[in-house]
Structure formats: C-alpha cells, structure tokens
Design a protein around this motif. Structure first.
Motif, PDB file in Angstrom:
ATOM      1  N   ASP A 149       0.808  -1.219   0.000  1.00 39.78           N
ATOM      2  CA  ASP A 149       0.000   0.000   0.000  1.00 39.78           C
ATOM      3  C   ASP A 149       0.842   1.270   0.000  1.00 39.78           C
ATOM      4  O   ASP A 149       0.300   2.379   0.061  1.00 39.78           O
ATOM      5  CB  ASP A 149      -0.949   0.014   1.204  1.00 39.78           C
ATOM      6  CG  ASP A 149      -0.210   0.019   2.529  1.00 39.78           C
ATOM      7  OD1 ASP A 149       1.028  -0.176   2.533  1.00 39.78           O
ATOM      8  OD2 ASP A 149      -0.865   0.224   3.569  1.00 39.78           O
ATOM      9  N   ALA A 150       2.176   1.162  -0.070  1.00 31.77           N
ATOM     10  CA  ALA A 150       3.012   2.358  -0.160  1.00 31.77           C
ATOM     11  C   ALA A 150       2.947   2.920  -1.572  1.00 31.77           C
ATOM     12  O   ALA A 150       2.717   2.195  -2.544  1.00 31.77           O
ATOM     13  CB  ALA A 150       4.455   2.029   0.226  1.00 31.77           C
ATOM     14  N   ASP A 151       3.162   4.236  -1.683  1.00 34.13           N
ATOM     15  CA  ASP A 151       3.086   4.898  -2.982  1.00 34.13           C
ATOM     16  C   ASP A 151       4.388   4.830  -3.759  1.00 34.13           C
ATOM     17  O   ASP A 151       4.379   4.879  -4.989  1.00 34.13           O
ATOM     18  CB  ASP A 151       2.709   6.379  -2.788  1.00 34.13           C
ATOM     19  CG  ASP A 151       1.336   6.547  -2.177  1.00 34.13           C
ATOM     20  OD1 ASP A 151       0.389   5.909  -2.670  1.00 34.13           O
ATOM     21  OD2 ASP A 151       1.214   7.319  -1.204  1.00 34.13           O
ATOM     22  N   ARG A 169      -1.191   4.996  -7.328  1.00 34.76           N
ATOM     23  CA  ARG A 169      -2.527   5.331  -6.835  1.00 34.76           C
ATOM     24  C   ARG A 169      -3.616   4.992  -7.844  1.00 34.76           C
ATOM     25  O   ARG A 169      -4.747   4.709  -7.454  1.00 34.76           O
ATOM     26  CB  ARG A 169      -2.570   6.810  -6.465  1.00 34.76           C
ATOM     27  CG  ARG A 169      -1.750   7.106  -5.216  1.00 34.76           C
ATOM     28  CD  ARG A 169      -1.770   8.561  -4.832  1.00 34.76           C
ATOM     29  NE  ARG A 169      -1.150   8.758  -3.520  1.00 34.76           N
ATOM     30  CZ  ARG A 169      -0.978   9.927  -2.940  1.00 34.76           C
ATOM     31  NH1 ARG A 169      -1.371  11.034  -3.570  1.00 34.76           N
ATOM     32  NH2 ARG A 169      -0.415  10.025  -1.759  1.00 34.76           N
ATOM     33  N   ASP A 216      -3.848  12.716  -0.896  1.00 34.68           N
ATOM     34  CA  ASP A 216      -3.506  12.011   0.343  1.00 34.68           C
ATOM     35  C   ASP A 216      -2.046  12.240   0.723  1.00 34.68           C
ATOM     36  O   ASP A 216      -1.222  12.652  -0.100  1.00 34.68           O
ATOM     37  CB  ASP A 216      -3.741  10.508   0.178  1.00 34.68           C
ATOM     38  CG  ASP A 216      -5.228  10.167   0.061  1.00 34.68           C
ATOM     39  OD1 ASP A 216      -6.060  11.028   0.421  1.00 34.68           O
ATOM     40  OD2 ASP A 216      -5.537   9.049  -0.399  1.00 34.68           O
ATOM     41  N   LYS A 226       2.777   7.912   1.060  1.00 40.50           N
ATOM     42  CA  LYS A 226       3.354   6.813   1.841  1.00 40.50           C
ATOM     43  C   LYS A 226       4.657   6.379   1.184  1.00 40.50           C
ATOM     44  O   LYS A 226       4.654   5.840   0.083  1.00 40.50           O
ATOM     45  CB  LYS A 226       2.378   5.640   1.926  1.00 40.50           C
ATOM     46  CG  LYS A 226       1.119   5.930   2.726  1.00 40.50           C
ATOM     47  CD  LYS A 226       0.246   4.686   2.842  1.00 40.50           C
ATOM     48  CE  LYS A 226      -1.005   4.961   3.670  1.00 40.50           C
ATOM     49  NZ  LYS A 226      -1.858   3.752   3.794  1.00 40.50           N
ATOM     50  N   ARG A 243       7.965   4.109   1.268  1.00 42.80           N
ATOM     51  CA  ARG A 243       8.652   2.947   1.832  1.00 42.80           C
ATOM     52  C   ARG A 243      10.157   3.143   1.682  1.00 42.80           C
ATOM     53  O   ARG A 243      10.648   3.514   0.622  1.00 42.80           O
ATOM     54  CB  ARG A 243       8.219   1.661   1.133  1.00 42.80           C
ATOM     55  CG  ARG A 243       8.822   0.395   1.769  1.00 42.80           C
ATOM     56  CD  ARG A 243       8.261  -0.866   1.146  1.00 42.80           C
ATOM     57  NE  ARG A 243       6.813  -0.962   1.331  1.00 42.80           N
ATOM     58  CZ  ARG A 243       6.225  -1.365   2.457  1.00 42.80           C
ATOM     59  NH1 ARG A 243       6.966  -1.689   3.500  1.00 42.80           N
ATOM     60  NH2 ARG A 243       4.908  -1.419   2.537  1.00 42.80           N
ATOM     61  N   VAL A 277       7.986   2.441   6.669  1.00 46.32           N
ATOM     62  CA  VAL A 277       7.152   3.368   5.891  1.00 46.32           C
ATOM     63  C   VAL A 277       6.976   4.660   6.677  1.00 46.32           C
ATOM     64  O   VAL A 277       6.784   4.640   7.890  1.00 46.32           O
ATOM     65  CB  VAL A 277       5.765   2.748   5.582  1.00 46.32           C
ATOM     66  CG1 VAL A 277       4.866   3.760   4.878  1.00 46.32           C
ATOM     67  CG2 VAL A 277       5.923   1.499   4.729  1.00 46.32           C
ATOM     68  N   VAL A 278       7.045   5.786   5.978  1.00 41.08           N
ATOM     69  CA  VAL A 278       6.782   7.082   6.579  1.00 41.08           C
ATOM     70  C   VAL A 278       5.797   7.828   5.677  1.00 41.08           C
ATOM     71  O   VAL A 278       5.817   7.670   4.453  1.00 41.08           O
ATOM     72  CB  VAL A 278       8.078   7.905   6.759  1.00 41.08           C
ATOM     73  CG1 VAL A 278       8.735   8.189   5.420  1.00 41.08           C
ATOM     74  CG2 VAL A 278       7.806   9.205   7.501  1.00 41.08           C
ATOM     75  N   GLU A 279       4.907   8.598   6.298  1.00 38.95           N
ATOM     76  CA  GLU A 279       3.937   9.392   5.548  1.00 38.95           C
ATOM     77  C   GLU A 279       4.293  10.867   5.639  1.00 38.95           C
ATOM     78  O   GLU A 279       4.553  11.389   6.727  1.00 38.95           O
ATOM     79  CB  GLU A 279       2.523   9.165   6.091  1.00 38.95           C
ATOM     80  CG  GLU A 279       2.011   7.753   5.913  1.00 38.95           C
ATOM     81  CD  GLU A 279       0.555   7.600   6.304  1.00 38.95           C
ATOM     82  OE1 GLU A 279      -0.235   8.495   5.954  1.00 38.95           O
ATOM     83  OE2 GLU A 279       0.217   6.606   6.962  1.00 38.95           O
TER      84      GLU A 279
END
Length: 416
Positions: free
Chosen positions: A320-322, A364, A374, A377, A379, A384-386
């Motif tokens: 789910d990371a971008d 996405r 959004d 995200k 990785r 993971v960091v947002e």
C-alpha cells in the motif's frame, strides 16, 4: 520532581567542570567540557548546544565539533574517540539560540544552525538542514528556557515552537505535548502515541511542519525550471559518456531524484533489478556520486559539498506504499531516509511531471480509493513514513509536514 533533580545535578556538574577552559587546541574562551544535551530526533541523534556557549565566529567551531564527534577518522570511520556513531545520521550538531535580530524575534521564537560533521575528513558542512533533528529544536528550546511556547492548546495540552533555520533561511514549526510545572510548559515525550519506522516502541507525537519549504538553497522549487533534466555522465575510466534523466527539486533540502529503472540501464542491467546489495556496491556508489555532482552543478550548487544536494533512487513499491526510496547521505546508503529528503519527495510527488509524481500517480491509479491529495506513503529500508504537502493555487508550496518522535538521552557536559 525528576526534571528539577536533573537540572540541579546538571547545574552542579557544569559549575564544577565548566571553569576548566584551557585546552590543547588553543581556544581558551570556550569551556572544555562544554554544556550540551544529547537528543534523538526521528531517526537521528545529535548534540544540541546553546549558541551563547560557542565562539561568535562559526569558523572557530571546527576543532570543537571535531573533538565532540571524534572526527576526522579516516582509518576506522567509527568515531570511537567522540560522540559520533560512524554514520551520517549520528554525526550531527545543532546550535540553538534566541532570534538574532529584533525583526526576526517578532516572527519566530528561536533560531538554530545545523552542522553535519564529516566522519572521515572532519569537515563541517552547514549547507543544509536536518529534518529529523529539527523535530527536537522546540523541545530543547523550552528545556533550556530559550523561549516560551506559542499557540498553546491548553485543552489538548499541546504547544508549538516556531524556529528559524539559518542554513536554509526557512521557518519550521514543531508541535508536541506539554505539561505545566512551576508555571512553565515542559515537553512530554514519553506518551505512547506514535510508532515510527526505524525506532522501537511508541512515543509522543511531534508534528514537524516546514513553512514555505520551496527553494531552501537555490531559491526555486525547481532550480532549473524543468520537471526533469538529462545529465551527461562521463566515465571515470574512459571518455565514454552516457545520459540519465533526473528530477532536481529543492524543498527543505535540494535533492537529485533518479529512477531505479534508468539507473539500471546506465549500469547495463537488462531489467530494473537493483537491490540493497547493489546500492551498497562501490560501482553504484561511484555512479550515484557522479550523478549527484552533475545534478549539483545543474542546480548551481557546489558539487564538492558532500552533504548537499542529497541523491535518492526512486522505485515502484509493492503493497500500500506509494513509492520506494533508497536515499544516500554523505555517499553512503541511508538505513532509513533523511527526513528532509522524505519531505522533498513528498513535495515532488505533488508536482505533476516529476519522476516522483509519475511513480506515485501510477501506484494510486491501481489502488481503489486512493486520492492524489492524500499523504504520500514512502517505503524505505527501515519501514514506511507518511509525508504531506499543501500547495497554493499558483503552485507554490505552502508547507510540508511529517510526524516524528524524539527522546532526551543525556544532559550535562561533553569534552572536546
């Protein structure tokens, strides 16, 4: 009670040790040992020093900071003779003081200078900022009584400290939990609110917000005016030249972004199969340094300055990371991601047409419910960091923000 005891002990230690100001380096006006605080901010650790305890001229800081960190250490690269840890994220110093001018004092609470200390050569690099340690400037300032908190939210027990970074001439807000002791707001860092990649356990939520982060060094978000640039790379061994596309972005810190697919092609790989093992190889490190230096020249920066600009390799990410990032700091693969690079990536992802934007948009588009607005995200090798960024109608970057945690590690004096 614990804080009062800590301050009392620290005061006694400083009183006993600080008068011994003579040293072998000839700077007799500076205490040795020197009052200092050791703090973790995000995935970095560093020494925090009050500006008033140092020489007025930053040119005189070199022997002091080298002695504190244990640099230069060209043979072992471990900094065992000082407080450094042998990697760039542990060889950092922040110098903090009140605003240097009355005009600035009306806008910010405190100002600071970030110093990256070279491990092998001991060179002090003041060309950029550290996003991770920036998250603890407000905490240190309140602990030291350098300022009072602003915009205190008594109901939620939150306070904000606005700081000015002298390296990038940018304003940064940090917001964190506080309690009241003796009529003063004391930062509270041990509330189990947030867990961040690279650091075990939960701690208090620190919101780090960079105000108007675009053009931190060059004055422009896109220093060349282009969404992508093509750099020519001359081989170290012969006159052969190849080219590679990059995105040159300056937000919080200038960064050269390159895609792993393009990097693999320059290396002669048939597919995008680069791994952490590849990134740590001398061949890839040397190539990335050539790309970084070429990018620095194109951005109008000094290519010999190792700390700025940074360079990062971007890839598509599973799950789910971008986006996936492998960032380099001082020529070495970072075990997580320098926070200023993460914030720069978050901004770049919102600028249509950059390498980052293309990868994030593709990720996405294949994920139901994902929105271009959004938080991004990211990785990295540690998790993971947002990160988030807000843009004005004219495309200017209003702010960039990320969540961090921090911890007090030691307060006392340090020998140099």
């Amino acid at each position: 009670m614990h804080l009062r005891m800590l301050r009392s002990i620290s005061s006694q230690v400083s009183h006993v040790l600080a008068p011994h100001t003579s040293n072998s380096r000839g700077i007799s006006s500076v205490a040795n040992p020197l009052p200092a605080t050791f703090l973790r901010g995000g995935t970095s650790k560093g020494i925090f020093i009050r500006r008033s305890d140092l020489p007025e001229d930053p040119a005189e800081w070199t022997p002091i900071f080298q002695g504190i960190m244990g640099s230069p250490d060209p043979q072992y690269r471990r900094q065992l003779n000082g407080m450094g840890g042998g990697v760039s994220s542990l060889s950092k110093i922040c110098v903090v003081g009140p605003p240097s001018s009355p005009a600035r004092a009306s806008e910010v609470d405190v100002e600071y200078t970030f110093v990256q200390v070279g491990i092998e050569d001991g060179v002090l690099d003041l060309s950029g900022n550290c996003g991770n340690l920036s998250s603890m400037i407000g905490v240190f300032a309140l602990d030291e009584g350098l300022c009072a908190a602003r915009n205190v939210d008594e109901q939620n027990q939150l306070a904000t400290v606005r700081s000015f970074n002298t390296n990038t001439h940018k304003v940064i807000d940090t917001t964190f939990p506080v309690s009241v002791l003796g009529g003063k707001h004391i930062p509270v860092l041990d509330i189990p609110q947030v867990e961040m990649a690279g650091v075990p356990g939960k701690a208090s939520r620190i919101v780090l917000q960079f105000v108007n982060p675009g053009g931190a060094r060059t004055g422009k978000l896109l220093p060349t005016g282009n969404l992508t640039d093509t750099l020519g790379l001359i081989s170290d061994t012969d006159s052969a030249q190849s080219t590679i596309p990059v995105s040159l972005v300056d937000a919080t810190n200038p960064t050269v972004f390159v895609s792993s697919r393009d990097l693999a092609q320059v290396l002669g790989f048939k597919e995008d199969l680069l791994t952490v093992k590849h990134y740590s190889s001398p061949e890839v490190e040397a190539l990335l340094e050539r790309i970084r230096q070429a990018g620095a020249e194109r951005m109008g920066l000094d290519p010999s300055a190792k700390a700025q600009p940074k360079i990062a390799v971007l890839s598509e990410s599973a799950g789910d990371a971008d986006i996936l990032i492998h960032a380099f700091s001082m020529g070495v693969l970072h075990k997580a991601v320098p926070m200023t690079v993460g914030l720069c990536l978050g901004v770049a992802a919102g600028v249509q047409g950059t390498l980052a934007n293309r990868i994030v948009s593709k990720a996405r588009s294949s994920r139901p419910g994902a929105s271009q607005g959004d938080m991004v995200k990211i990785r990295h090798p540690g998790g993971v960091v947002e990160v988030g960024a807000q843009f004005g109608e004219d495309g200017t970057v209003l702010n960039a923000q990320v969540l961090r945690t921090g911890r007090r590690l030691m307060k006392g004096v340090v020998w140099w």
